[in-house]
Design a protein around this motif. Structure first.
Motif, mmCIF file in Angstrom:
data_model
loop_
_atom_site.group_PDB
_atom_site.id
_atom_site.type_symbol
_atom_site.label_atom_id
_atom_site.label_comp_id
_atom_site.label_asym_id
_atom_site.label_seq_id
_atom_site.Cartn_x
_atom_site.Cartn_y
_atom_site.Cartn_z
ATOM 1 N N ASN A 180 52.986 -8.945 69.107
ATOM 2 C CA ASN A 180 52.300 -9.235 67.850
ATOM 3 C C ASN A 180 51.418 -10.471 67.984
ATOM 4 O O ASN A 180 50.264 -10.474 67.558
ATOM 5 C CB ASN A 180 53.312 -9.438 66.724
ATOM 6 C CG ASN A 180 53.520 -8.207 65.868
ATOM 7 O OD1 ASN A 180 52.661 -7.850 65.053
ATOM 8 N ND2 ASN A 180 54.644 -7.532 66.084
ATOM 9 N N ILE A 181 51.967 -11.523 68.589
ATOM 10 C CA ILE A 181 51.196 -12.756 68.751
ATOM 11 C C ILE A 181 50.019 -12.531 69.705
ATOM 12 O O ILE A 181 48.912 -13.036 69.494
ATOM 13 C CB ILE A 181 52.093 -13.894 69.263
ATOM 14 C CG1 ILE A 181 53.187 -14.207 68.239
ATOM 15 C CG2 ILE A 181 51.264 -15.154 69.537
ATOM 16 C CD1 ILE A 181 54.221 -15.216 68.731
ATOM 17 N N ALA A 182 50.263 -11.731 70.746
ATOM 18 C CA ALA A 182 49.241 -11.526 71.780
ATOM 19 C C ALA A 182 48.156 -10.545 71.375
ATOM 20 O O ALA A 182 47.103 -10.486 72.033
ATOM 21 C CB ALA A 182 49.913 -11.033 73.062
ATOM 22 N N PHE A 183 48.365 -9.779 70.301
ATOM 23 C CA PHE A 183 47.439 -8.690 69.972
ATOM 24 C C PHE A 183 45.983 -9.140 69.834
ATOM 25 O O PHE A 183 45.078 -8.505 70.403
ATOM 26 C CB PHE A 183 47.903 -7.977 68.702
ATOM 27 C CG PHE A 183 47.083 -6.771 68.372
ATOM 28 C CD1 PHE A 183 47.242 -5.583 69.070
ATOM 29 C CD2 PHE A 183 46.130 -6.814 67.361
ATOM 30 C CE1 PHE A 183 46.479 -4.465 68.775
ATOM 31 C CE2 PHE A 183 45.359 -5.708 67.060
ATOM 32 C CZ PHE A 183 45.533 -4.525 67.765
ATOM 33 N N PRO A 184 45.672 -10.217 69.100
ATOM 34 C CA PRO A 184 44.259 -10.629 69.018
ATOM 35 C C PRO A 184 43.659 -10.973 70.378
ATOM 36 O O PRO A 184 42.470 -10.731 70.615
ATOM 37 C CB PRO A 184 44.302 -11.855 68.099
ATOM 38 C CG PRO A 184 45.575 -11.745 67.359
ATOM 39 C CD PRO A 184 46.540 -11.096 68.305
ATOM 40 N N LEU A 185 44.478 -11.522 71.251
ATOM 41 C CA LEU A 185 43.986 -11.875 72.580
ATOM 42 C C LEU A 185 43.730 -10.624 73.410
ATOM 43 O O LEU A 185 42.770 -10.555 74.184
ATOM 44 C CB LEU A 185 45.004 -12.778 73.285
ATOM 45 C CG LEU A 185 45.292 -14.109 72.589
ATOM 46 C CD1 LEU A 185 46.435 -14.831 73.288
ATOM 47 C CD2 LEU A 185 44.044 -14.975 72.551
ATOM 48 N N LYS A 186 44.589 -9.624 73.242
ATOM 49 C CA LYS A 186 44.388 -8.365 73.960
ATOM 50 C C LYS A 186 43.112 -7.682 73.502
ATOM 51 O O LYS A 186 42.340 -7.157 74.315
ATOM 52 C CB LYS A 186 45.589 -7.451 73.726
ATOM 53 C CG LYS A 186 45.569 -6.185 74.579
ATOM 54 C CD LYS A 186 46.858 -5.399 74.407
ATOM 55 C CE LYS A 186 46.858 -4.164 75.306
ATOM 56 N NZ LYS A 186 48.114 -3.390 75.174
ATOM 57 N N MET A 187 42.870 -7.705 72.183
ATOM 58 C CA MET A 187 41.643 -7.108 71.653
ATOM 59 C C MET A 187 40.396 -7.856 72.140
ATOM 60 O O MET A 187 39.310 -7.283 72.241
ATOM 61 C CB MET A 187 41.670 -7.104 70.120
ATOM 62 C CG MET A 187 42.693 -6.159 69.511
ATOM 63 S SD MET A 187 42.340 -4.408 69.848
ATOM 64 C CE MET A 187 43.422 -4.100 71.260
ATOM 65 N N ALA A 188 40.558 -9.127 72.458
ATOM 66 C CA ALA A 188 39.443 -9.936 72.972
ATOM 67 C C ALA A 188 39.340 -9.862 74.500
ATOM 68 O O ALA A 188 38.535 -10.579 75.103
ATOM 69 C CB ALA A 188 39.597 -11.386 72.531
ATOM 70 N N HIS A 189 40.189 -9.010 75.096
ATOM 71 C CA HIS A 189 40.165 -8.778 76.546
ATOM 72 C C HIS A 189 40.490 -10.037 77.341
ATOM 73 O O HIS A 189 39.940 -10.259 78.428
ATOM 74 C CB HIS A 189 38.804 -8.205 76.984
ATOM 75 C CG HIS A 189 38.397 -6.974 76.229
ATOM 76 N ND1 HIS A 189 39.062 -5.766 76.340
ATOM 77 C CD2 HIS A 189 37.401 -6.775 75.312
ATOM 78 C CE1 HIS A 189 38.502 -4.868 75.538
ATOM 79 N NE2 HIS A 189 37.491 -5.445 74.905
ATOM 80 N N VAL A 190 41.385 -10.860 76.790
ATOM 81 C CA VAL A 190 41.869 -12.013 77.537
ATOM 82 C C VAL A 190 42.844 -11.524 78.607
ATOM 83 O O VAL A 190 43.679 -10.647 78.352
ATOM 84 C CB VAL A 190 42.566 -13.016 76.584
ATOM 85 C CG1 VAL A 190 43.187 -14.175 77.363
ATOM 86 C CG2 VAL A 190 41.581 -13.529 75.546
ATOM 87 N N LYS A 191 42.744 -12.081 79.788
ATOM 88 C CA LYS A 191 43.585 -11.625 80.891
ATOM 89 C C LYS A 191 45.068 -11.842 80.576
ATOM 90 O O LYS A 191 45.451 -12.770 79.868
ATOM 91 C CB LYS A 191 43.204 -12.361 82.169
ATOM 92 C CG LYS A 191 41.823 -11.961 82.696
ATOM 93 C CD LYS A 191 41.500 -12.667 84.006
ATOM 94 C CE LYS A 191 40.138 -12.225 84.530
ATOM 95 N NZ LYS A 191 39.796 -12.894 85.814
#
Length: 351
Positions: free
Chosen positions: A95-106
């Protein structure tokens, strides 16, 4: 980053405008509470800032940049809602990582950022759990961490405590303040509960009927209300009010006759009412009937009746026995005179 709403008008065809030439500012790095009753326009302002609504006229400024026409994805904001809005099929980490995943952060950077945020909001031991396994307070901590994942310039909190019980509410609002101070993010906190605003905000903006009634610190709003609405909305118990005509025969303090001529209502704070003479300037001394006392924790509230008006005092100790009739001393400090349009035209604390 400073946030400014400049000359905002929001209107729909064949409907009264929601806002007309509305202005407010959230200073860089401060936590500002937007406080008002239901239907006052608080969430609408949040949606204007987020880009979910576009004003009919006026500008939304982030620092000196006009973002009025930008959509929500390009505004670099974090949002937290009252219902948490967590993904039920994701654990806390995802849940916390979801915005970062959508932004294609490694992945490695995502995991590092999640660990940092989990530690910040005190959910490190919960990262493998799912939302259904968390308390309301824990879910809201996760929602805050998710909102902060992409290092937003502005954090928007929409009634984030309203679904929590009293103990969790007190705990989490202090945590919100701690988190905001730790990272120094500009934050707008929307609430209808004055206790939340008074406890954690650097400044409070009081809103009613789509209009900014007053802004300032909690102390400013309580001691120097600009109008009757603010005086009644800020403070517990609510300020006592009665028409000036009921007090005129008993006023002992020299209030300018020009002020009295303009006065429609009198507001009296509960701490300004006692049953014994005081060394402070006394505005009036009223013959009253004491009706009851209530012990609320450390505070004693005394109820009395003057003519057809009820008065509450928090400055009278427990009385045994309870007197039926007594003189009531009301100090000038803690009293306010209001014109017929609600404007405060005299404050006894400044007398």
């Amino acid at each position: 980053m400073q946030l400014t709403l400049q000359d905002i008008t929001l209107a729909y065809e064949r409907q009264p405008p929601i806002f007309t030439h509305f202005n407010c500012t959230v200073p860089d790095g401060e936590l500002v509470a937007l406080l008002g009753p239901s239907g006052s326009g608080k969430t609408t302002i949040l949606n204007l800032i987020a880009g979910l609504l576009t004003p009919t006229a006026g500008q939304v400024l982030f620092a000196n940049t006009d973002v009025t026409k930008q959509n929500v994805r390009t505004r670099n904001i974090g949002m937290v809602f009252q219902d948490y809005a967590l993904y039920p099929h994701f654990n806390v980490l995802d849940n916390i990582a979801f915005p970062l995943k959508m932004a294609h952060v490694k992945k490695a950077r995502r995991q590092q950022r999640v660990r940092e945020l989990a530690q910040l909001v005190h959910v490190t031991e919960l990262v493998d759990k799912f939302p259904s396994m968390l308390s309301g307070g824990q879910q809201q901590r996760v929602a805050i961490a998710r909102a902060l994942a992409k290092n937003p310039a502005i954090l928007l909190l929409d009634e984030p405590l309203s679904n929590l019980d009293a103990a969790l509410r007190n705990e989490l609002r202090d945590e919100i303040r701690r988190i905001q101070q730790a990272i120094g993010i500009t934050t707008l906190f929307v609430t209808h509960d004055q206790a939340d605003a008074l406890r954690i905000a650097d400044k409070i903006i009081v809103l009613a009927n789509g209009q900014l009634q007053q802004s300032g610190t909690g102390t400013d709003l309580y001691r120097r209300p600009r109008n009757l609405f603010v005086a009644q909305f800020i403070g517990t118990p609510q300020i006592n009010t009665l028409p000036i005509a009921a007090l005129l025969p008993y006023i002992t303090t020299a209030v300018p006759t020009t002020i009295l001529a303009q006065t429609a209502m009198v507001g009296i704070r509960s701490e300004a009412i006692s049953l014994t003479p005081t060394d402070k300037i006394v505005l009036t001394k009223l013959p009253v009937t004491v009706t009851k006392q209530e012990q609320l924790g450390r505070e004693v509230q005394t109820y009395s009746r003057y003519q057809k008006y009820d008065l509450i005092s928090t400055a009278i100790p427990v009385l045994t026995p309870l007197p039926q009739s007594a003189p009531l001393y009301i100090t000038a400090k803690g009293c306010y005179l209001f014109a017929s349009d609600g404007t405060c035209i005299w404050a006894g604390g400044d007398a």
